[in-house]
Design a protein around this motif. Structure first.
Motif, PDB file in Angstrom:
ATOM      1  N   GLY A   1     -27.579  35.620  36.831  1.00  0.00           N
ATOM      2  CA  GLY A   1     -27.842  34.220  37.211  1.00  0.00           C
ATOM      3  C   GLY A   1     -29.321  33.968  37.505  1.00  0.00           C
ATOM      4  O   GLY A   1     -29.940  33.075  36.906  1.00  0.00           O
TER       5      GLY A   1
ATOM      6  N   SER B   1     -22.364  31.472  46.395  1.00  0.00           N
ATOM      7  CA  SER B   1     -21.231  31.341  45.483  1.00  0.00           C
ATOM      8  C   SER B   1     -20.389  32.620  45.368  1.00  0.00           C
ATOM      9  O   SER B   1     -19.164  32.534  45.233  1.00  0.00           O
ATOM     10  CB  SER B   1     -21.705  30.877  44.103  1.00  0.00           C
TER      11      SER B   1
ATOM     12  N   SER C   1     -33.645  37.584  29.228  1.00  0.00           N
ATOM     13  CA  SER C   1     -32.372  36.897  28.944  1.00  0.00           C
ATOM     14  C   SER C   1     -31.727  37.479  27.691  1.00  0.00           C
ATOM     15  O   SER C   1     -30.505  37.661  27.628  1.00  0.00           O
ATOM     16  CB  SER C   1     -32.600  35.391  28.771  1.00  0.00           C
TER      17      SER C   1
ATOM     18  N   GLY D   1     -31.691  31.738  35.214  1.00  0.00           N
ATOM     19  CA  GLY D   1     -32.223  30.572  35.919  1.00  0.00           C
ATOM     20  C   GLY D   1     -33.738  30.453  35.731  1.00  0.00           C
ATOM     21  O   GLY D   1     -34.275  29.359  35.530  1.00  0.00           O
TER      22      GLY D   1
ATOM     23  N   TRP E   1     -23.092  30.310  33.435  1.00  0.00           N
ATOM     24  CA  TRP E   1     -24.459  30.661  33.035  1.00  0.00           C
ATOM     25  C   TRP E   1     -24.551  30.838  31.527  1.00  0.00           C
ATOM     26  O   TRP E   1     -25.487  30.359  30.893  1.00  0.00           O
ATOM     27  CB  TRP E   1     -24.922  31.934  33.772  1.00  0.00           C
TER      28      TRP E   1
ATOM     29  N   PRO F   1     -24.838  25.558  37.061  1.00  0.00           N
ATOM     30  CA  PRO F   1     -23.960  26.722  36.855  1.00  0.00           C
ATOM     31  C   PRO F   1     -23.384  27.277  38.159  1.00  0.00           C
ATOM     32  O   PRO F   1     -22.191  27.583  38.233  1.00  0.00           O
ATOM     33  CB  PRO F   1     -24.890  27.737  36.169  1.00  0.00           C
ATOM     34  N   ASN F   2     -24.191  27.371  39.211  1.00  0.00           N
ATOM     35  CA  ASN F   2     -23.644  27.891  40.476  1.00  0.00           C
ATOM     36  C   ASN F   2     -22.598  26.942  41.052  1.00  0.00           C
ATOM     37  O   ASN F   2     -21.605  27.381  41.640  1.00  0.00           O
ATOM     38  CB  ASN F   2     -24.767  28.131  41.492  1.00  0.00           C
TER      39      ASN F   2
ATOM     40  N   LYS G   1     -19.186  27.311  39.131  1.00  0.00           N
ATOM     41  CA  LYS G   1     -18.370  28.505  39.422  1.00  0.00           C
ATOM     42  C   LYS G   1     -17.228  28.141  40.366  1.00  0.00           C
ATOM     43  O   LYS G   1     -16.094  28.599  40.208  1.00  0.00           O
ATOM     44  CB  LYS G   1     -19.205  29.561  40.186  1.00  0.00           C
TER      45      LYS G   1
ATOM     46  N   GLN H   1     -23.926  39.737  38.483  1.00  0.00           N
ATOM     47  CA  GLN H   1     -24.133  38.322  38.152  1.00  0.00           C
ATOM     48  C   GLN H   1     -24.990  37.649  39.221  1.00  0.00           C
ATOM     49  O   GLN H   1     -25.930  36.907  38.907  1.00  0.00           O
ATOM     50  CB  GLN H   1     -22.763  37.613  38.042  1.00  0.00           C
ATOM     51  N   MET H   2     -24.645  37.907  40.480  1.00  0.00           N
ATOM     52  CA  MET H   2     -25.344  37.227  41.581  1.00  0.00           C
ATOM     53  C   MET H   2     -26.818  37.645  41.657  1.00  0.00           C
ATOM     54  O   MET H   2     -27.688  36.823  41.917  1.00  0.00           O
ATOM     55  CB  MET H   2     -24.663  37.571  42.925  1.00  0.00           C
TER      56      MET H   2
ATOM     57  N   SER I   1     -17.831  33.871  37.633  1.00  0.00           N
ATOM     58  CA  SER I   1     -19.219  33.696  38.109  1.00  0.00           C
ATOM     59  C   SER I   1     -20.218  33.696  36.948  1.00  0.00           C
ATOM     60  O   SER I   1     -21.233  32.996  36.995  1.00  0.00           O
ATOM     61  CB  SER I   1     -19.580  34.780  39.127  1.00  0.00           C
ATOM     62  N   ALA I   2     -19.944  34.458  35.895  1.00  0.00           N
ATOM     63  CA  ALA I   2     -20.914  34.558  34.780  1.00  0.00           C
ATOM     64  C   ALA I   2     -20.754  33.428  33.760  1.00  0.00           C
ATOM     65  O   ALA I   2     -21.728  33.020  33.115  1.00  0.00           O
ATOM     66  CB  ALA I   2     -20.756  35.917  34.081  1.00  0.00           C
TER      67      ALA I   2
END
Ligand SMILES: N[C@@H](CCC(=O)N[C@@H](CS)C(=O)NCC(=O)O)C(=O)O
Length: 208
Positions: A102, A67, A130, A106, A162, A10-11, A14, A97-98, A158-159
């Motif tokens: 995420g 990212s 989650s 993760g 994920w 996912p990262n 992005k 998100q960061m 960015s989201a």
């Protein structure tokens, strides 16, 4: 010319999505995480925590890791997906998100998808967190078209990868109608489809 050093995570996605969205040419250098290539000294010089993604902007002689920082850099360079008028809101959703979405999803992948049965505590904890993230995003998207404002931007980029792992989450994206609407809308974007498959041409954002 941008060089993207990345892996199919996912990262990693992005940045390929962002590069497709802004229409930049890029060269992909694959970092095989299973083989530990992220720990090679040359890679560590440009990524101090030995993590993908990293970009090298050969024209400007810049290397960038993290990212979120890469998304901001590319948005500033291209003048896209980071509107000045919404920047404070975009920054908040990007940082959420960061720092939260995420990393928590993760951990959920680690306990629920990769290592089920190893720690009931870990599985329960990250499943619950989650699920809470799905609820929180759904609530936000009930009053906002995209995460930070009415325009699609780097916070959404960015989201998205994920949430695209929703099948691993076992939470049921379909139950969250606003999050599902946001996910479906982004999934349809040509650049997203292209960026999503940057390492595997047969890979598409999975349907809810
Ligand atoms: N906060 C970092 C996280 C990057 C990250 O966790 N990358 C993972 C793959 S998704 C990685 O490179 N893992 C290899 C390792 O930790 O050894 C970012 O967003 O760039």
């Amino acid at each position: 010319m941008i060089e993207l050093l990345s892996a199919n995570t996912p990262n990693g996605k992005k940045i390929s999505i962002m590069l497709e969205e802004i229409g930049y040419d890029y060269k992909l250098t694959k970092i095989d995480l299973d083989k530990g290539e992220q720990f090679k000294p040359d890679f560590k010089k440009i990524s101090p925590f030995s993590k993908i993604p990293v970009i090298i902007d050969h024209k400007n002689n810049q290397t960038i890791f993290e990212s979120g920082a890469i998304l901001i850099y590319l948005a500033e360079q291209s003048g896209k997906f980071y509107n000045k008028k919404d920047r404070l809101k975009i920054n908040q959703w990007l940082m959420a998100q960061m720092g939260y979405i995420g990393p928590m999803l993760g951990q959920h992948h680690q306990f629920h998808h990769y290592n089920p049965g190893k720690s009931k505590f870990g599985e329960d904890r990250y499943f619950k967190i989650s699920k809470r993230i799905y609820e929180e995003l759904d609530e936000r998207l009930s009053s906002s078209k995209f995460l930070s404002c009415d325009d699609y931007n780097i916070a959404d980029i960015s989201a998205f990868p994920w949430i695209a792992r929703h099948q691993w989450h076992d939470i049921g994206l379909k139950k969250y109608i606003n999050l599902e609407r946001w996910y479906n809308e982004i999934s349809k974007r040509e650049a997203v489809v292209k960026g999503f498959s940057f390492m595997n041409k047969k890979e598409f954002p999975p349907k809810p």
